[in-house]
Scaffold this motif. Sequence first.
Motif, PDB file in Angstrom:
ATOM      1  N   VAL A 130       0.849  -1.192   0.000  1.00 46.94           N
ATOM      2  CA  VAL A 130       0.000   0.000   0.000  1.00 46.94           C
ATOM      3  C   VAL A 130       0.882   1.239   0.000  1.00 46.94           C
ATOM      4  N   SER A 131       0.317   2.338  -0.424  1.00 51.96           N
ATOM      5  CA  SER A 131       0.993   3.630  -0.348  1.00 51.96           C
ATOM      6  C   SER A 131       0.368   4.420   0.800  1.00 51.96           C
ATOM      7  N   PHE A 132       1.191   5.050   1.603  1.00 48.51           N
ATOM      8  CA  PHE A 132       0.671   5.844   2.712  1.00 48.51           C
ATOM      9  C   PHE A 132       1.690   6.908   3.102  1.00 48.51           C
ATOM     10  N   VAL A 180      -1.426  10.446  10.389  1.00 52.80           N
ATOM     11  CA  VAL A 180      -1.898   9.421  11.312  1.00 52.80           C
ATOM     12  C   VAL A 180      -3.367   9.092  11.086  1.00 52.80           C
ATOM     13  N   GLU A 181      -4.195  10.089  10.820  1.00 53.49           N
ATOM     14  CA  GLU A 181      -5.613   9.818  10.630  1.00 53.49           C
ATOM     15  C   GLU A 181      -5.861   8.973   9.384  1.00 53.49           C
ATOM     16  N   ALA A 182      -5.111   9.217   8.331  1.00 58.88           N
ATOM     17  CA  ALA A 182      -5.243   8.377   7.132  1.00 58.88           C
ATOM     18  C   ALA A 182      -4.802   6.944   7.434  1.00 58.88           C
ATOM     19  N   LEU A 203      -7.030   3.527   7.052  1.00 62.65           N
ATOM     20  CA  LEU A 203      -6.536   2.359   6.324  1.00 62.65           C
ATOM     21  C   LEU A 203      -6.690   1.098   7.156  1.00 62.65           C
ATOM     22  N   LEU A 204      -6.318   1.158   8.440  1.00 58.30           N
ATOM     23  CA  LEU A 204      -6.466  -0.019   9.318  1.00 58.30           C
ATOM     24  C   LEU A 204      -7.926  -0.407   9.466  1.00 58.30           C
TER      25      LEU A 204
END
Length: 362
Positions: free
Chosen positions: A222-224, A229-231, A235-236
């Motif tokens: 994945v790209s992050f 932190v909120e994104a 994702l989790l």
Amino acid sequence: MKNVLISGASIGGPALAYWLRRYGFTVTVVERARGLRPGGQAIDVRGPALDVVERMGLGAELRALSTNMRGMTMLDAEGNELFSSTEHTLSGGDLSSPDVELMRDDLAQLLFDAAPGVEYLFDDSIVSIDGTRVTFERNAPRDFDVIVGADGLHSNVRRLVFGPEEQFISHLGMYLAVFTAPNFLGLDHWQVFQQGEIVGGGVMSARANAECRVYMGFNGAVSFDYRDVEAQRRLLAEMFADAGWEWQTAVKHMWEAPDFHFDSMSQIRMDSWSRDNVVLLGDAGYCGSPLSGQGTSMALVGAYVLAGELRDNPTGAFQRYEEILRPYVTANQDFALRNRENPGVPSEEFAQVVNSLQLSSY
């Protein structure tokens, strides 16, 4: 070479600051966070790293902070028990060994308290390095004889001096989040982990069962943004949306956790850990990933060796630091790769890797 700047106040940075202060150096630590960062996974101090802590006079304090795990339970993807053990745990290994497992933030606080006289510049970071001149975001520019990057996987010092992270990082196809939550499973010095094809993780009690640390991980690519932190939380939540067991309760606590941390499992491999008057320590230069089980120990040992060489051999310190440490680091990084491909590598092989370095006395 008596004036040293260290970037990073987790484990390697404060450990190095301790030894340098003990040897008469003037030490400044700059840290982006507003104070010591809370949270983090359970970490292990093993082999020569235990010797380092004993030489610091902190052995008793370290052992008093132990997680004191009694054992673990492993579940399948549906939440059925595969096995339980009172001989080993997933996070700490063999419970009969002399290794000490404790929480990352507890060790950081112990090292911080052990070195009075070290100057800490919290809520600041390095903007540029030009020879001995360092420019900060908030503080006035200053000169330092030695600059140490102990600022982790996404090291700012490494980026400024050695180049973009992409040159040195190797993703291992796994991602992990760790955060503190109430002890919602009522665990008593115990940990429960679940195996899944894509998502999985576990929960372990912490701090005399007053809380727990939750591990949530997944496989893939994945790209992050490691600063968003909120994104990462979103994702989790998406990855675990259809997970069973207790994961929806864990996700609820994830949104409320003040110490949520998420990143890829990756390694940093470099041909050299130093350039001019700049040197890298711990994950900044030789991250092994959590799969090695040795990140903390490598940082503690690296700090001890680097400080000793700076005291005894200032002109050749960086070269000797690397000559001494490189075989130990490589063995641990290679072990992590074998552990990824073949989980459950024999403990005898791990013990050989852990104890593959004989410490000199400084």
